[in-house]
Write a protein that holds these residues in place. Structure first.
Motif, mmCIF file in Angstrom:
data_model
loop_
_atom_site.group_PDB
_atom_site.id
_atom_site.type_symbol
_atom_site.label_atom_id
_atom_site.label_comp_id
_atom_site.label_asym_id
_atom_site.label_seq_id
_atom_site.Cartn_x
_atom_site.Cartn_y
_atom_site.Cartn_z
ATOM 1 N N TYR A 28 0.834 -1.200 0.000
ATOM 2 C CA TYR A 28 0.000 0.000 0.000
ATOM 3 C C TYR A 28 0.874 1.257 0.000
ATOM 4 O O TYR A 28 0.630 2.200 -0.770
ATOM 5 C CB TYR A 28 -0.936 0.002 1.207
ATOM 6 N N ASP A 70 2.730 1.316 -3.528
ATOM 7 C CA ASP A 70 1.854 1.449 -4.697
ATOM 8 C C ASP A 70 0.924 2.658 -4.629
ATOM 9 O O ASP A 70 0.743 3.365 -5.624
ATOM 10 C CB ASP A 70 1.006 0.185 -4.876
ATOM 11 N N GLU A 71 0.315 2.884 -3.468
ATOM 12 C CA GLU A 71 -0.696 3.938 -3.357
ATOM 13 C C GLU A 71 -0.132 5.280 -2.895
ATOM 14 O O GLU A 71 -0.569 6.325 -3.360
ATOM 15 C CB GLU A 71 -1.812 3.503 -2.401
ATOM 16 N N LEU A 72 0.811 5.241 -1.956
ATOM 17 C CA LEU A 72 1.380 6.497 -1.451
ATOM 18 C C LEU A 72 2.680 6.872 -2.160
ATOM 19 O O LEU A 72 3.279 7.901 -1.857
ATOM 20 C CB LEU A 72 1.599 6.414 0.060
ATOM 21 N N HIS A 73 3.127 5.993 -3.051
ATOM 22 C CA HIS A 73 4.304 6.234 -3.892
ATOM 23 C C HIS A 73 5.577 6.512 -3.090
ATOM 24 O O HIS A 73 6.370 7.380 -3.457
ATOM 25 C CB HIS A 73 4.028 7.355 -4.890
#
Length: 169
Positions: A28, A31-34
């Motif tokens: 997460y 992928d999502e918060l980079h």
């Protein structure tokens, strides 16, 4: 990554963090918060934040924290580095009457704020909010699977009745 897993196990040895939860948290964050996969400092800070905000039942492994008969123990000091969450909190050093009066003052203040149109500026003034009297707390703590009752041995200033949220670690 192994480095992240070692950091978690070193800083939070009991109860053991579920590797599946840790992997999902890592994915997460990347992928999502980079967050860069090699930015160990940023990753560990965010993983720690996620762990402390999670329910330990979701993020840790069963039978790796408190022992099964922990509720039967009496007069035992808990081992260091044991992560527990607050399930309930109660003031036992003051009468129920004084606690009730404080609660009633909270309710009356909320009612007056509602009548006044919810003036946020008035709500922000720390002196206006009634505080529960503070002496000694009785707690119910959990490792996510087993619960124990505890009494504050020394005052823990981070714990405040009416302020400390359930789930606090």
């Amino acid at each position: 990554p192994r480095e992240i897993e070692q950091w978690v196990n070193r800083n939070y040895p009991k109860p053991r963090v579920d590797p599946e939860w840790l992997g999902q948290c890592y994915n997460y964050l990347v992928d999502e918060l980079h967050i860069a996969p090699n930015d160990t400092r940023e990753l560990t800070q965010n993983i720690e934040s996620q762990l402390l905000q999670s329910d330990l039942h979701d993020s840790t492994l069963v039978n790796t924290g408190l022992q099964d008969n922990a509720a039967a123990l009496h007069g035992v000091n808990l081992p260091p580095f044991l992560l527990l969450q607050v399930v309930s909190i109660m003031e036992i050093g003051h009468s129920a009457f004084s606690l009730r009066n404080t609660r009633q003052a909270w309710i009356e203040k909320a009612d007056l704020a509602g009548l006044a149109g919810g003036d946020d500026e008035a709500d922000d003034q720390a002196g206006d909010t009634p505080r529960y009297p503070r002496s000694m707390l009785s707690l119910e703590l959990s490792d996510g699977y087993n619960n124990i009752k505890a009494i504050e041995f020394r005052r823990l200033d981070a714990l405040k009745l009416g302020v400390t949220p359930l789930g606090f670690k």
